[in-house]
Design an enzyme around this catalytic site. Structure first.
Site: not given
Ligand SMILES: [Zn+2]
Length: 328
Positions: A164, A194
């Site tokens: 991720d 993010e």
């Molecule tokens: Zn992510």
């Protein structure tokens, strides 16, 4: 370059939220031979354009990772830290970490802490300094560190700290390599920040002004013992076409187009509903007068731990799906 080799290369770089220079440099190097234009915008998003005829399609994957930021250096030489993104002290306990300048340490809970309810304030980072003076020569307040954990592969399964969203960055880079002639004006965006609130994607999509936006990220699974059903996907069942997460309800046309493309090309897909957690898709959708937005997700176990686990065949299916989608 193979997906796994790209992932390995990205795992060596530094890139917690707000300090993505290291990872951006590597992605830029890998993207440059395949893009018509590569720029870095004001916040640090990397935007790679590949010209074609048709609508403007933006594919986004975030290159930042969760991490720690030093807030105090104690006189005994231990560091206290704040969090960058959704890092859980319990999941991080006793993990090796590294700073941008190469200094290494271990993230440790205090002995008296209740492990079940472990708070970040009850943890420290041990960089092996004898005292505060020595520690300050190595690290200062405001420096960031990330998990210093290698990627390992067993069969088609991959485990590592920052799938991720570095696995999705690798998926975009592989897709870029494979595109011959896009049936659209393509913009691949490697976004910043993010993990602290979809900040990079918000400004990047103003810059890009896409007609269609697709966020590529990992998603939660429902295939482990005691699953709390926060996600709907399974490892090894293919690319996941996002229907919804807590930041977005995907545009039905985009969901349908992705599923039609998968069916036409025999690419394995499954549907993705992520109940806890948002993605860049949420920020892209709300840009200007609105963008038709969807998501392509890689199923991933143990998200935000140092042992995130995914299936490389799912990631490969994402490459096929995205490459087919933008050439259709
Ligand atoms: Zn992510």
């Amino acid at each position: 370059m193979e997906l796994i080799d790209i992932l390995q290369a990205l795992n060596q770089t530094h890139g917690p939220s707000g300090d993505e220079g290291g990872v951006r440099e590597k992605i830029e190097e890998l993207a440059k031979p395949y893009g018509d234009e590569v720029i870095t915008d004001t916040l640090g998003n990397l935007i790679v354009r590949k010209k074609g005829e048709g609508p403007l399609v933006m594919l986004a994957a975030h290159m930042d990772a969760i991490g720690f930021i030093v807030t105090h250096i104690e006189k005994e030489g231990f560091l206290r830290a704040g969090r960058l993104g959704g890092i859980s002290p319990k999941e991080a306990a006793y993990s090796a970490v590294r700073f941008k300048n190469g200094v290494k340490g271990v993230f440790v809970p205090e002995e008296k802490a209740d492990f079940g309810k472990l708070k970040l304030d009850e943890c420290f980072i041990d960089i092996g300094a004898r005292d505060g003076e020595e520690a300050k020569k190595l690290v200062q307040v405001g420096d960031t560190c990330v998990y210093d954990v290698p990627i390992r592969v067993q069969g088609s399964r991959v485990t590592g700290p920052y799938l991720d969203d570095r696995l999705a960055c690798a998926v975009l880079l592989r897709t870029l390599e494979q595109i011959r002639k896009p049936a659209c004006n393509l913009c691949m965006v490697f976004t910043v920040q993010e993990e602290v609130g979809l900040r990079g994607a918000r400004t990047a999509s103003w810059w890009v002004e896409p007609d269609i936006g697709i966020a590529v990220d990992v998603t939660d699974v429902d295939d482990t013992p005691g699953s709390e059903k926060n996600g709907t996907t399974r490892l090894g069942a293919g690319a996941a076409v996002k229907v919804m997460d807590s930041s977005v309800i995907c545009h039905p046309e985009v969901v349908a187009k992705l599923e039609e493309t998968a069916q036409a090309r025999n690419i394995p897909v499954q549907r993705d509903i992520l109940r806890g957690g948002g993605t860049d898709a949420g920020a892209i959708q709300n840009t200007r007068c609105g963008v038709k937005t969807g998501g392509v997700s890689i199923p991933c176990r143990y998200i935000h731990t140092p042992a995130e686990t995914a299936d490389l065949e799912d990631a490969q299916a994402c490459v096929q799906l995205l490459a087919a989608f933008v050439q259709r």
